[in-house]
Design a protein around this motif. Structure first.
Motif, PDB file in Angstrom:
ATOM      1  N   GLN A   1     154.621  60.114  35.651  1.00 52.14           N
ATOM      2  CA  GLN A   1     156.013  59.990  36.087  1.00 52.14           C
ATOM      3  C   GLN A   1     156.395  58.537  36.309  1.00 52.14           C
ATOM      4  O   GLN A   1     157.518  58.121  35.993  1.00 52.14           O
ATOM      5  CB  GLN A   1     156.223  60.806  37.363  1.00 52.14           C
ATOM      6  N   THR A   2     155.452  57.765  36.843  1.00 49.32           N
ATOM      7  CA  THR A   2     155.719  56.337  37.044  1.00 49.32           C
ATOM      8  C   THR A   2     155.896  55.625  35.713  1.00 49.32           C
ATOM      9  O   THR A   2     156.803  54.798  35.524  1.00 49.32           O
ATOM     10  CB  THR A   2     154.561  55.691  37.831  1.00 49.32           C
ATOM     11  N   LEU A   3     155.032  55.964  34.768  1.00 55.28           N
ATOM     12  CA  LEU A   3     155.105  55.353  33.438  1.00 55.28           C
ATOM     13  C   LEU A   3     156.405  55.720  32.728  1.00 55.28           C
ATOM     14  O   LEU A   3     157.009  54.877  32.046  1.00 55.28           O
ATOM     15  CB  LEU A   3     153.903  55.809  32.607  1.00 55.28           C
ATOM     16  N   MET A   4     156.877  56.941  32.922  1.00 58.06           N
ATOM     17  CA  MET A   4     158.064  57.418  32.221  1.00 58.06           C
ATOM     18  C   MET A   4     159.333  56.710  32.690  1.00 58.06           C
ATOM     19  O   MET A   4     160.349  56.719  31.997  1.00 58.06           O
ATOM     20  CB  MET A   4     158.233  58.920  32.420  1.00 58.06           C
ATOM     21  N   ARG A   5     159.274  56.088  33.864  1.00 60.57           N
ATOM     22  CA  ARG A   5     160.470  55.405  34.374  1.00 60.57           C
ATOM     23  C   ARG A   5     160.809  54.167  33.552  1.00 60.57           C
ATOM     24  O   ARG A   5     161.945  53.703  33.560  1.00 60.57           O
ATOM     25  CB  ARG A   5     160.257  55.019  35.844  1.00 60.57           C
TER      26      ARG A   5
ATOM     27  N   GLU B   1     161.075  53.526  30.079  1.00 59.01           N
ATOM     28  CA  GLU B   1     161.087  54.106  28.742  1.00 59.01           C
ATOM     29  C   GLU B   1     160.861  53.072  27.656  1.00 59.01           C
ATOM     30  O   GLU B   1     160.099  53.308  26.705  1.00 59.01           O
ATOM     31  CB  GLU B   1     162.424  54.821  28.526  1.00 59.01           C
ATOM     32  N   ALA B   2     161.486  51.905  27.781  1.00 58.54           N
ATOM     33  CA  ALA B   2     161.366  50.876  26.747  1.00 58.54           C
ATOM     34  C   ALA B   2     159.925  50.408  26.602  1.00 58.54           C
ATOM     35  O   ALA B   2     159.426  50.206  25.487  1.00 58.54           O
ATOM     36  CB  ALA B   2     162.273  49.695  27.090  1.00 58.54           C
ATOM     37  N   GLU B   3     159.227  50.291  27.725  1.00 61.57           N
ATOM     38  CA  GLU B   3     157.831  49.844  27.671  1.00 61.57           C
ATOM     39  C   GLU B   3     156.946  50.896  27.012  1.00 61.57           C
ATOM     40  O   GLU B   3     156.044  50.569  26.238  1.00 61.57           O
ATOM     41  CB  GLU B   3     157.328  49.547  29.085  1.00 61.57           C
ATOM     42  N   VAL B   4     157.220  52.178  27.317  1.00 59.38           N
ATOM     43  CA  VAL B   4     156.442  53.255  26.705  1.00 59.38           C
ATOM     44  C   VAL B   4     156.644  53.258  25.195  1.00 59.38           C
ATOM     45  O   VAL B   4     155.689  53.358  24.418  1.00 59.38           O
ATOM     46  CB  VAL B   4     156.837  54.617  27.296  1.00 59.38           C
ATOM     47  N   ILE B   5     157.899  53.135  24.758  1.00 51.31           N
ATOM     48  CA  ILE B   5     158.201  53.141  23.323  1.00 51.31           C
ATOM     49  C   ILE B   5     157.510  51.989  22.618  1.00 51.31           C
ATOM     50  O   ILE B   5     156.967  52.141  21.509  1.00 51.31           O
ATOM     51  CB  ILE B   5     159.726  53.094  23.101  1.00 51.31           C
TER      52      ILE B   5
ATOM     53  N   GLU C   1     149.636  52.149  20.498  1.00 50.18           N
ATOM     54  CA  GLU C   1     148.332  51.941  21.121  1.00 50.18           C
ATOM     55  C   GLU C   1     147.881  53.091  22.008  1.00 50.18           C
ATOM     56  O   GLU C   1     146.738  53.119  22.436  1.00 50.18           O
ATOM     57  CB  GLU C   1     148.373  50.652  21.970  1.00 50.18           C
ATOM     58  N   LEU C   2     148.750  54.049  22.280  1.00 56.48           N
ATOM     59  CA  LEU C   2     148.404  55.120  23.207  1.00 56.48           C
ATOM     60  C   LEU C   2     147.342  56.039  22.629  1.00 56.48           C
ATOM     61  O   LEU C   2     147.389  56.394  21.448  1.00 56.48           O
ATOM     62  CB  LEU C   2     149.641  55.958  23.537  1.00 56.48           C
ATOM     63  N   PRO C   3     146.348  56.472  23.444  1.00 52.94           N
ATOM     64  CA  PRO C   3     145.382  57.462  22.964  1.00 52.94           C
ATOM     65  C   PRO C   3     146.082  58.791  22.687  1.00 52.94           C
ATOM     66  O   PRO C   3     147.070  59.123  23.341  1.00 52.94           O
ATOM     67  CB  PRO C   3     144.391  57.603  24.130  1.00 52.94           C
TER      68      PRO C   3
ATOM     69  N   GLN D   1     164.164  62.911  27.921  1.00 48.56           N
ATOM     70  CA  GLN D   1     164.294  61.530  27.477  1.00 48.56           C
ATOM     71  C   GLN D   1     164.345  61.523  25.944  1.00 48.56           C
ATOM     72  O   GLN D   1     163.330  61.400  25.269  1.00 48.56           O
ATOM     73  CB  GLN D   1     163.130  60.689  28.010  1.00 48.56           C
ATOM     74  N   THR D   2     165.529  61.662  25.414  1.00 48.12           N
ATOM     75  CA  THR D   2     165.700  61.868  23.979  1.00 48.12           C
ATOM     76  C   THR D   2     165.289  60.657  23.144  1.00 48.12           C
ATOM     77  O   THR D   2     164.785  60.823  22.032  1.00 48.12           O
ATOM     78  CB  THR D   2     167.159  62.243  23.674  1.00 48.12           C
ATOM     79  N   ASN D   3     165.508  59.454  23.640  1.00 47.83           N
ATOM     80  CA  ASN D   3     165.096  58.264  22.880  1.00 47.83           C
ATOM     81  C   ASN D   3     163.582  58.225  22.719  1.00 47.83           C
ATOM     82  O   ASN D   3     163.061  57.871  21.655  1.00 47.83           O
ATOM     83  CB  ASN D   3     165.573  56.990  23.582  1.00 47.83           C
ATOM     84  N   LEU D   4     162.883  58.628  23.776  1.00 48.12           N
ATOM     85  CA  LEU D   4     161.423  58.655  23.712  1.00 48.12           C
ATOM     86  C   LEU D   4     160.942  59.773  22.782  1.00 48.12           C
ATOM     87  O   LEU D   4     160.003  59.589  22.014  1.00 48.12           O
ATOM     88  CB  LEU D   4     160.849  58.833  25.120  1.00 48.12           C
TER      89      LEU D   4
END
Length: 478
Positions: free
Chosen positions: A15-19, A21-25, A30-32, A48-51
């Motif tokens: 949930q913290t990571l999802m806040r 969004e730009a960093e996750v995208i 690199e994500l496992p 989160q439609t963009n994600l």
């Protein structure tokens, strides 16, 4: 407490990571894979439609069962998924990671999303195996496959219309497949345009609830014949006036019907046929069975008019000799000789699991004909003889000959004729008494599990209800 802490900490971290969004995208490359999967599921929950769009475009496995996350039609989410596919199609977009070959949009439960459990890995079949489960290997080397369930009607749902419009524009770039298709009354020209979008050889289940004319059925035949991997087929005209004739005699009508029936010879693995209110095939059923290339597991004939010639073909139709389910329901058999039906039952005693001969107006004489075969059917689990005209002695005789029904779970019988008076009203007391006698007869042979006896509808003189006797009598509402 310690057992619950890691999942809670994981959820908090997600949930913290999802806040952001730009960093996750930006870090998707690199994500496992397991974290990729968990994030995708969370993106659906928080919409989160963009994600979602970016993750579809960079999906690191060959199979994505996205439909099992869409519990109900959602235009915004559907748009995001389709945009993700479009990103893959865009030549300016590049990802070294994207491996997606099959996008499954069917809303069915899937173990793939059982993440966070100790047995995650074993529950999730490998992506390659999932892809090959639905499509042949040769197809996996071609365009991205999109599996979409279709239920077509004259008034399309918003999500159906939206998807079909998108698919129509991309049918040369993507490989559209439908595993299970239902068609309700719809203009034939419209269905023909829709069928041209899909690769028909991947349809496994087809349900036609149609009001087409014989000529339209003929025009549909070539498309029908391309469904060579069809396993289940149901034909059910919904308007009785569509087929007012029971005998097709005009040359043009015969040609139309023969054109449609001839397509059955093209199916490589058809195992289940259900015909409901299809009177036009009355004199053609043996022709249908003769066309089949594989043995049937299920044959359902419901509220159809059939001929003695069709009944006579039972014992010689090799396509029926491995039947597991036989349903002849709402079919008037009182004037028929059932000798050949007995011959069929004798051939399937080691395979037949369910037998439904309800609402057939059968008499005691029919039970006497079938009884030698019924006695041998040792694999039966479900039987239904309701809404037939059997006397008390015949029912007793039938029950006494079911000692081999060791696997039976559900059995339904009509109330004996002795329950009724001259106005066809059933006596409550007489009904309960006779049914208890029948139960005593059966208990001397074997122990019943789920059994019932029922009168016909409208037998109570007060409420017009029916009586049902199982483990005790359940009388009508009055």
């Amino acid at each position: 407490m310690s057992v619950q802490t890691p999942p809670k900490l994981q959820k908090l971290a997600i949930q913290t990571l999802m806040r952001n969004e730009a960093e996750v995208i930006s870090s998707l490359e690199e994500l496992p894979p397991l974290l990729f999967q968990i994030l995708f599921k969370e993106a659906f929950i928080v919409r989160q439609t963009n994600l979602i769009k970016a993750m579809v475009a960079t999906w690191p496995e060959t199979y994505l069962p996205v439909g099992s996350l869409m519990k109900r039609p959602d235009m915004e989410i559907l748009q995001a998924v389709q945009d993700g596919v479009d990103m893959r199609l865009n030549r300016e977009f590049y990802t070294r990671r994207g491996k997606l070959q099959v996008l499954d949009m069917r809303n069915v439960h899937h173990a793939y999303w059982n993440v966070g459990n100790d047995n995650d890995y074993s529950a999730r079949t490998s992506d390659k195996e999932q892809a090959e489960k639905f499509l042949p290997r040769y197809a996996l080397r071609q365009h991205l496959k999109v599996i979409f369930p279709l239920s077509l009607a004259s008034r399309q749902s918003e999500s159906n219309a939206f998807f079909l419009n998108w698919a129509q524009q991309r049918k040369r770039l993507l490989y559209f497949c439908c595993i299970k298709m239902k068609i309700w009354p719809i203009a034939f020209q419209d269905i023909r345009d829709i069928l041209k979008i899909f690769h028909l050889e991947y349809i496994r289940e087809l349900e036609l609830n149609i009001d087409w004319t014989l000529l339209e059925l003929k025009y549909f035949a070539p498309y029908f014949g391309k469904m060579k991997n069809l396993r289940k087929f149901m034909l059910s005209p919904i308007h009785k006036e569509t087929y007012p004739i029971t005998n097709v005699t005009r040359v043009t009508d015969v040609q139309c019907l023969d054109k449609f029936i001839s397509q059955f010879s093209k199916f490589n693995c058809l195992q289940h046929i259900c015909l409901k209110r299809v009177h036009i095939i009355k004199d053609k059923m043996n022709q249908v069975l003769g066309c089949l290339r594989t043995p049937l597991e299920t044959l359902s004939i419901i509220h159809c008019q059939i001929s003695q010639a069709f009944v006579d073909s039972f014992s010689c139709s090799r396509s029926l000799f491995q039947l597991k389910h036989l349903e002849i329901k709402g079919v008037t058999l009182d004037a028929f000789d059932l000798t050949h039906l007995r011959g069929l039952l004798e051939k399937v005693v080691d395979s037949l699991g369910t037998l439904d001969l309800s609402q057939c107006h059968m008499k005691d004489s029919h039970v006497n004909v079938l009884l030698p075969a019924l006695t041998q059917c040792s694999q039966l689990t479900d039987v239904n003889f309701c809404y037939n005209d059997f006397s008390m002695p015949t029912l007793k005789d039938l029950l006494e000959h079911t000692v081999n029904w060791r696997k039976i779970n559900v059995e339904e019988y009509p109330a004996p004729l002795e329950c009724y008076d001259e106005l066809n009203h059933a006596s409550r007391e007489r009904f309960a008494q006779l049914c208890e006698e029948l139960m005593d007869t059966l208990r001397q042979v074997r122990q019943p599990k789920n059994i019932s006896f029922a009168t016909v509808a409208n037998t109570c003189p007060k409420c017009r209800g029916k009586y049902v006797y199982g483990h005790g009598a359940k009388l009508c509402s009055c």
